[in-house]
Design a protein around this motif. Structure first.
Motif, PDB file in Angstrom:
ATOM      1  N   LEU A   1       3.520  -2.090  11.403  1.00  0.00           N
ATOM      2  CA  LEU A   1       3.575  -0.700  11.117  1.00  0.00           C
ATOM      3  C   LEU A   1       3.849  -0.312   9.645  1.00  0.00           C
ATOM      4  O   LEU A   1       3.109   0.443   9.076  1.00  0.00           O
ATOM      5  CB  LEU A   1       4.540   0.029  12.139  1.00  0.00           C
ATOM      6  CG  LEU A   1       4.780   1.601  11.713  1.00  0.00           C
ATOM      7  CD1 LEU A   1       3.432   2.413  12.173  1.00  0.00           C
ATOM      8  CD2 LEU A   1       5.979   2.197  12.751  1.00  0.00           C
ATOM      9  N   ILE A   2       4.574  -1.026   9.121  1.00  0.00           N
ATOM     10  CA  ILE A   2       4.887  -0.683   7.764  1.00  0.00           C
ATOM     11  C   ILE A   2       3.797  -1.101   6.741  1.00  0.00           C
ATOM     12  O   ILE A   2       3.410  -0.192   5.952  1.00  0.00           O
ATOM     13  CB  ILE A   2       6.129  -1.791   7.286  1.00  0.00           C
ATOM     14  CG1 ILE A   2       7.505  -1.384   7.892  1.00  0.00           C
ATOM     15  CG2 ILE A   2       6.427  -1.764   5.827  1.00  0.00           C
ATOM     16  CD1 ILE A   2       8.558  -2.110   7.699  1.00  0.00           C
ATOM     17  N   SER A   3       3.188  -2.166   7.177  1.00  0.00           N
ATOM     18  CA  SER A   3       2.043  -2.443   6.240  1.00  0.00           C
ATOM     19  C   SER A   3       0.995  -1.229   6.478  1.00  0.00           C
ATOM     20  O   SER A   3      -0.003  -1.063   5.464  1.00  0.00           O
ATOM     21  CB  SER A   3       1.557  -3.875   6.461  1.00  0.00           C
ATOM     22  OG  SER A   3       0.164  -4.159   6.790  1.00  0.00           O
ATOM     23  N   ASN A   4       0.503  -1.008   7.633  1.00  0.00           N
ATOM     24  CA  ASN A   4      -0.380   0.173   7.852  1.00  0.00           C
ATOM     25  C   ASN A   4       0.041   1.460   7.123  1.00  0.00           C
ATOM     26  O   ASN A   4      -0.971   2.099   6.468  1.00  0.00           O
ATOM     27  CB  ASN A   4      -0.248   0.523   9.483  1.00  0.00           C
ATOM     28  CG  ASN A   4      -1.170  -0.592  10.196  1.00  0.00           C
ATOM     29  OD1 ASN A   4      -1.848  -1.565   9.499  1.00  0.00           O
ATOM     30  ND2 ASN A   4      -0.837  -0.567  11.404  1.00  0.00           N
ATOM     31  N   LEU A   5       1.375   1.606   7.261  1.00  0.00           N
ATOM     32  CA  LEU A   5       1.642   2.947   6.328  1.00  0.00           C
ATOM     33  C   LEU A   5       1.420   2.895   4.731  1.00  0.00           C
ATOM     34  O   LEU A   5       1.067   3.489   4.226  1.00  0.00           O
ATOM     35  CB  LEU A   5       3.161   3.316   6.620  1.00  0.00           C
ATOM     36  CG  LEU A   5       3.457   3.892   7.900  1.00  0.00           C
ATOM     37  CD1 LEU A   5       5.084   3.690   8.274  1.00  0.00           C
ATOM     38  CD2 LEU A   5       3.142   5.181   7.855  1.00  0.00           C
ATOM     39  N   GLU A   6       1.756   1.210   4.205  1.00  0.00           N
ATOM     40  CA  GLU A   6       1.482   1.135   2.876  1.00  0.00           C
ATOM     41  C   GLU A   6      -0.124   1.194   2.549  1.00  0.00           C
ATOM     42  O   GLU A   6      -0.341   1.494   1.546  1.00  0.00           O
ATOM     43  CB  GLU A   6       2.124  -0.407   2.531  1.00  0.00           C
ATOM     44  CG  GLU A   6       3.381  -0.307   2.637  1.00  0.00           C
ATOM     45  CD  GLU A   6       4.209  -1.554   2.436  1.00  0.00           C
ATOM     46  OE1 GLU A   6       5.125  -1.801   1.726  1.00  0.00           O
ATOM     47  OE2 GLU A   6       3.328  -2.702   2.832  1.00  0.00           O
ATOM     48  N   ASN A   7      -1.010   1.098   3.630  1.00  0.00           N
ATOM     49  CA  ASN A   7      -2.282   0.962   3.383  1.00  0.00           C
ATOM     50  C   ASN A   7      -2.922   2.356   3.461  1.00  0.00           C
ATOM     51  O   ASN A   7      -4.146   2.490   3.383  1.00  0.00           O
ATOM     52  CB  ASN A   7      -3.128   0.167   4.324  1.00  0.00           C
ATOM     53  CG  ASN A   7      -2.839  -1.464   3.962  1.00  0.00           C
ATOM     54  OD1 ASN A   7      -2.291  -1.842   2.628  1.00  0.00           O
ATOM     55  ND2 ASN A   7      -2.681  -2.168   4.913  1.00  0.00           N
ATOM     56  N   LEU A   8      -2.125   3.298   3.920  1.00  0.00           N
ATOM     57  CA  LEU A   8      -2.767   4.756   4.225  1.00  0.00           C
ATOM     58  C   LEU A   8      -3.079   5.565   3.047  1.00  0.00           C
ATOM     59  O   LEU A   8      -4.202   6.266   3.098  1.00  0.00           O
ATOM     60  CB  LEU A   8      -1.601   5.424   4.936  1.00  0.00           C
ATOM     61  CG  LEU A   8      -1.883   6.657   5.879  1.00  0.00           C
ATOM     62  CD1 LEU A   8      -2.672   5.980   6.901  1.00  0.00           C
ATOM     63  CD2 LEU A   8      -0.501   7.027   6.331  1.00  0.00           C
TER      64      LEU A   8
END
Ligand code: F6R
Length: 631
Positions: free
Chosen positions: A457-464
């Motif tokens: 989830l953190i990495s998905n947010l970072e790629n947003l």
């Protein structure tokens, strides 16, 4: 609601008041008015206009009103229609006392009846008008005492009157017999003093102050102050003189600039990718030793370890963000969470349970319903004197310097920068991000998810951010074209399920607020239990369908609408199942947890373009105000 500005000093009051009111117009635009003490003949000059501030500017902008002390008001109507007679300032019968007020005087009828019995003739339908009449009465009583200083006399008169008022208010008072003085007071409505050199400005909110000074003194509840060019006398409700250090404004966040956009709302939608980038930088911090990413709060989070349940209090759009938050906190972090309308919670709270975290969510930090619900919750828990039931509090706001920031010390600052469009967009987005942060924190504390799931989830947010940027550009174009098809539309239905049900509600609210088209959001599965009766050719259905737990169900619900001849618009990725939509507003394929952050963008842009296409006042829709400071 309602904006107040008041100045005393050496510069001409007129332009300072008009500049200040312009910055506060988001708080209400039903009428505007000013009163200034004419420095030559010491008489009050009062001018008012119905409607927006521009009408007042056209009336007085070219006039030479001499005077350095004045008060101004931009109104959001509560008592009395938006007509000139109800515009502030309100004057007493002698025309010597003028008052502007933000709030509601709940016992005004009783006070008015008494004054009318004494022969006072009222000119307006407002609750405010009782105040200048009462002050004048007090001044007449005080005159018998022959007090030397007219400013202090006014202070005493106002203080005596305040003890008779019930309700919430922020007010500023002028008296032509005290031509350099201003008296201001607040109870449960914001009021901030800006400190210049030999001059002071007082306003409901900081944007009206920022061009004047960076040094401010926010007033506390129940305080009253006398301002003259020589200084401030500040008193608490016990009449004790208060001495506090002023604080500095973070001016970069208050700058009001439309850039090249036609409307602030459009600009604010475009700011969301950058806001996300900033949030990642400020909040997702990697521990240099463990390599673990934690959410970075400005307060000690140890108390969260004992939390067993959460209740969230909010209104309007903030409530919709809280509903997404509740979904994340329950489904991702495993903590039972309830969301309440703040206005309902205050009068019908659930029984007190131990180890509860209460989160107040308000972009403005000034919403009276939310503040009152929080106060009630804090005091009923403190009264219990049970350590397990003590209030555990967090505020999520865009204005840490606001009333909620003073009420609650654990503040999550969404740092979205000032939002001028009355319909909330980027602050909604910032609130969503804050809830993702909280869900990650609680999932780490409660071990409700594996490290891999949390890191995903953190990495998905970072790629947003780049994804969002592309989405905004793409949907700006799509929505602008689609808006033409909504020229004759009177009703729109928004459907969503699970994590995206609140996004359907938010889509409907945005459309209603700025385009005045009736819209309703439903959990897609509820349609068949009643609302489906509304469907026909002229009622478009906008359905959020993102792959995940309920994707197939949402598609089936969309089928049901299609069978009733509705025009179906999908907010969905191009994939198997979504060919059912008559028109697709495409989303990138993403993890379901992230989908609200994507789905809301097309909905914001569609509402914006429909309203702009209809030539409506997007940034200041009728009947609304940005800060709802009345209950
Ligand atoms: C919608 C909107 C309102 C606010 C509501 C609460 O666009 O702006 O529904 O969300 O009045 O305001 P805050 O967040 O300031 O408490």
């Amino acid at each position: 609601m309602c904006g107040i500005v008041a100045v005393t000093g050496y510069r001409k009051a007129l332009s300072l008041l008009l500049d200040g009111l312009e910055k506060l117009e988001y708080r209400g635009y039903d009428s505007a008015g000013i009163a200034i003490v004419n420095s030559e003949n010491k008489e009050l000059v009062c001018n008012k206009s119905e409607g927006k501030l521009i009408n007042l500017i056209n009336k007085v902008g070219q006039k030479e009103i001499l005077g350095t002390v004045g008060i101004g008001h931009t109104r959001w109507a509560t008592h009395g229609k938006p007509e000139v007679k109800n515009a502030h300032p309100h004057l007493d019968s002698s025309g010597k006392v003028a008052v502007v007020q933000n709030g509601i005087i709940e016992n005004f009828l009783e006070l008015r009846n008494k004054l009318e019995e004494e022969g006072i003739i009222f000119k307006s339908d407002t609750d405010t008008e009782v105040i200048p009449h009462l002050i004048n009465k007090e001044l007449n009583n005080l005159k018998k005492l022959n007090l030397e200083d007219s400013g202090s006399t006014l202070l005493i008169a106002v203080r005596n009157v305040l003890s008779d008022l019930e309700g919430a208010y922020a007010l500023a008072v002028l008296w032509s017999d005290a031509p350099d003085s201003l008296v201001i007071a607040r109870r449960q409505a914001p009021l901030i003093i800006g400190l210049g050199e030999g001059e002071f400005i007082c306003a409901s909110d900081t944007p009206a102050i920022v061009d004047f000074t960076q040094t401010i003194l926010p007033m506390e509840d129940e305080e009253i102050a006398l301002l003259t060019p020589l200084g401030i006398e500040l008193y608490d409700s016990n009449n004790e003189r208060q001495y506090r250090n002023p604080i500095s404004l973070k001016c970069s966040e208050q700058v009001v600039d439309k850039k090249n956009f036609r409307h602030y709302m459009h600009k604010e939608i475009y700011e969301q990718p950058e806001l996300t980038q900033k949030w990642i930088k400020n909040y997702l911090i990697k521990n240099s030793e463990s390599g673990l990413i934690k959410v970075n709060y400005s307060f000690d989070t140890n108390f969260l370890e004992n939390i067993e349940r959460i209740q969230i209090l909010a209104c309007g759009t903030s409530r919709h963000a809280s509903m997404v938050g509740s979904y994340l906190l329950e489904q991702f972090a495993g903590i039972p969470t309830d969301v309440f309308y703040a206005s309902e919670f205050r009068y019908s709270p659930p029984p007190i349970l131990p180890n509860t975290l209460t989160i107040g969510v308000t972009q403005s930090g000034e919403t009276a319903d939310t503040l009152a619900a929080l106060s009630m919750e804090i005091s009923r828990r403190e009264d219990l004197k049970d350590e397990l039931c003590k209030p555990n509090l967090i505020a999520i706001t865009n204005r840490p310097d606001s009333s909620i920031g003073r009420q609650i010390s654990n503040v999550i600052d969404i740092s979205a920068g000032i939002e001028i469009g009355v319909a909330a967009t980027k602050t909604f987005f910032g609130q969503l991000l804050s809830f993702y942060g909280l869900a990650i924190t609680f999932a780490q504390i409660k071990r409700s998810k594996t490290d891999d799931e949390i890191n995903q989830l953190i990495s998905n947010l970072e790629n947003l951010p780049p994804l969002l940027k592309e989405l905004v550009d793409q949907h700006n174009e799509i929505s602008e074209k689609l808006a033409h098809d909504f020229s004759d539309i009177k009703d729109v239905i928004f459907l969503g399920r699970g994590i995206n049900y609140p996004i359907a509600l938010e889509g409907a609210l945005k459309l209603k607020e700025i385009s005045y088209i009736h819209a309703a959001g439903y959990p897609a599965g509820e349609m068949k239990h009643g609302p489906i009766a509304l469907l026909e050719k002229k009622v478009p259905v906008i359905s959020i369908a993102t792959p995940g737990k309920v994707f197939e169900k949402v598609i089936s619900n969309a089928q049901e609408a299609k069978a009733r001849d509705s025009y179906l618009i999908g907010i969905a990725p191009k994939c198997d199942g979504t060919e059912i939509f008559d028109y697709l507003m495409p989303l990138p394929l993403s993890d379901e947890w992230l989908s609200p952050l994507l789905a809301v963008i097309p909905l914001q842009l569609l509402s914006y373009h429909i309203a702009a296409h209809r030539g409506l006042d997007v940034d200041q829709p009728r009947n609304l105000a940005k800060s709802v400071t009345v209950e």
